[in-house]
Design an enzyme around this catalytic site. Structure first.
Site, PDB file in Angstrom:
ATOM      1  N   TYR A   1       0.743  -1.375   0.002  1.00  0.00           N
ATOM      2  CA  TYR A   1      -0.062  -0.040   0.018  1.00  0.00           C
ATOM      3  C   TYR A   1       0.874   1.133   0.103  1.00  0.00           C
ATOM      4  O   TYR A   1       0.607   2.035  -0.634  1.00  0.00           O
ATOM      5  CB  TYR A   1      -0.811  -0.120   1.193  1.00  0.00           C
ATOM      6  CG  TYR A   1      -1.608   1.367   1.441  1.00  0.00           C
ATOM      7  CD1 TYR A   1      -2.879   1.430   0.791  1.00  0.00           C
ATOM      8  CD2 TYR A   1      -1.643   2.147   2.397  1.00  0.00           C
ATOM      9  CE1 TYR A   1      -3.695   2.701   0.864  1.00  0.00           C
ATOM     10  CE2 TYR A   1      -2.036   3.344   2.452  1.00  0.00           C
ATOM     11  CZ  TYR A   1      -3.217   3.541   1.861  1.00  0.00           C
ATOM     12  OH  TYR A   1      -3.908   4.587   2.001  1.00  0.00           O
TER      13      TYR A   1
ATOM     14  N   LYS B   1       1.338   4.262  -2.760  1.00  0.00           N
ATOM     15  CA  LYS B   1       1.197   5.716  -2.521  1.00  0.00           C
ATOM     16  C   LYS B   1       2.300   6.382  -2.936  1.00  0.00           C
ATOM     17  O   LYS B   1       2.208   7.722  -2.983  1.00  0.00           O
ATOM     18  CB  LYS B   1       0.708   5.828  -1.250  1.00  0.00           C
ATOM     19  CG  LYS B   1      -0.744   5.176  -0.802  1.00  0.00           C
ATOM     20  CD  LYS B   1      -1.792   6.061  -1.644  1.00  0.00           C
ATOM     21  CE  LYS B   1      -3.310   5.639  -1.306  1.00  0.00           C
ATOM     22  NZ  LYS B   1      -4.271   6.464  -1.992  1.00  0.00           N
TER      23      LYS B   1
ATOM     24  N   THR C   1     -13.413   6.907   8.627  1.00  0.00           N
ATOM     25  CA  THR C   1     -14.223   6.416   7.652  1.00  0.00           C
ATOM     26  C   THR C   1     -14.013   4.721   8.023  1.00  0.00           C
ATOM     27  O   THR C   1     -13.355   4.398   8.734  1.00  0.00           O
ATOM     28  CB  THR C   1     -13.430   6.783   6.245  1.00  0.00           C
ATOM     29  OG1 THR C   1     -12.194   6.263   5.920  1.00  0.00           O
ATOM     30  CG2 THR C   1     -13.596   8.120   6.062  1.00  0.00           C
TER      31      THR C   1
END
Length: 248
Positions: free
Chosen positions: A153, A157, A188
């Site tokens: 990840y 990014k 979230t």
């Protein structure tokens, strides 16, 4: 609040979570916002909630080049311009490096990296004709301060940061600005997974997890003319998380 009246924007992954909050805030700032989402019905629901004066649904799977072309062409046909693109759609998987499969990595590349690349390529020709445009890539503090079990990840990014900076240099003479936002923890579904804010956030300098609207405010700034001299800029919105924890 920045004035985005008469600005036409496209937000990806705008059917829920952070993307929905960004779309709502931009609309409150006066913008006309394309609610880009893989699930068109959900995009339509968000657009109806915001109101047809300021929002419209757009079918957009960010991993599909033809859907990018169709989405941007639809906006140009309807409004004649596109003032800003917010590359918000993202995918997060938390696994140890050894447990991560090639399939996992490819999936993250397709959404987090290639999705941004294709989006930028889709809007640039139109922004060049306008001699003005703003591209905002919603990245992550993981691009420079990765946490455990998120190596691929973080890699996707980080690649967006390098691509954004290089594009900012190249596109500046055409009046196109490319900027980045690095959220820390934001309340979230991606972070809380319906379990509430992790207790860790009480230990960061501001003592709490971030709220989606706090990221949306930074997006609105970069989409507006208030940031007209910003390109290649990275705005960190993390409550001081990457600074360390305060002494007691």
């Amino acid at each position: 609040m920045p004035d985005l009246s008469n600005h036409v924007l496209l937000v990806t992954g705008a059917n829920r979570g952070q993307g929905k909050a960004i779309a709502q805030h931009l609309a409150l700032s006066g913008a006309i916002v394309g609610i880009g989402a893989r699930n068109y019905d959900e995009a339509k629901e968000v657009a109806e909630f915001i109101g047809e004066k300021n929002a419209f649904p757009v079918q957009l799977d960010v991993t599909k080049e033809m859907e990018w072309k169709s989405a941007v062409d639809e906006i140009i046909d309807q409004f004649g311009r596109i003032d800003a693109l917010v590359n918000n759609a993202g995918l997060f998987k938390r696994k140890t490096f050894r447990e991560t499969t090639l399939e996992d990595y490819q999936q993250l590349i397709n959404v987090n990296q290639l999705g941004v690349f294709m989006g930028m390529q889709a809007v640039i020709p139109h922004m060049e004709r306008q001699q003005k445009g703003s591209i905002i890539n919603n990245v992550s503090i993981s691009s420079f301060a990765p946490i455990s079990r998120s190596s691929v990840y973080a890699a996707t990014k980080s690649s967006v940061v390098a691509m954004s900076k290089a594009a900012a240099v190249e596109l500046g003479p055409q009046g196109i600005r490319v900027n980045m936002i690095h959220p820390g923890g934001v309340e979230t579904e991606m972070v809380t997974q319906d379990g509430g804010a992790p207790s860790y956030y009480a230990s960061i300098p501001l003592g709490r997890i971030g709220q989606p609207v706090e990221i949306a405010r930074a997006v609105a700034f970069l989409a507006s003319d208030e940031s007209s001299y910003c390109t290649g800029t990275e705005i960190v919105v993390d409550g001081g998380m990457t600074l360390g924890t305060p002494d007691e």
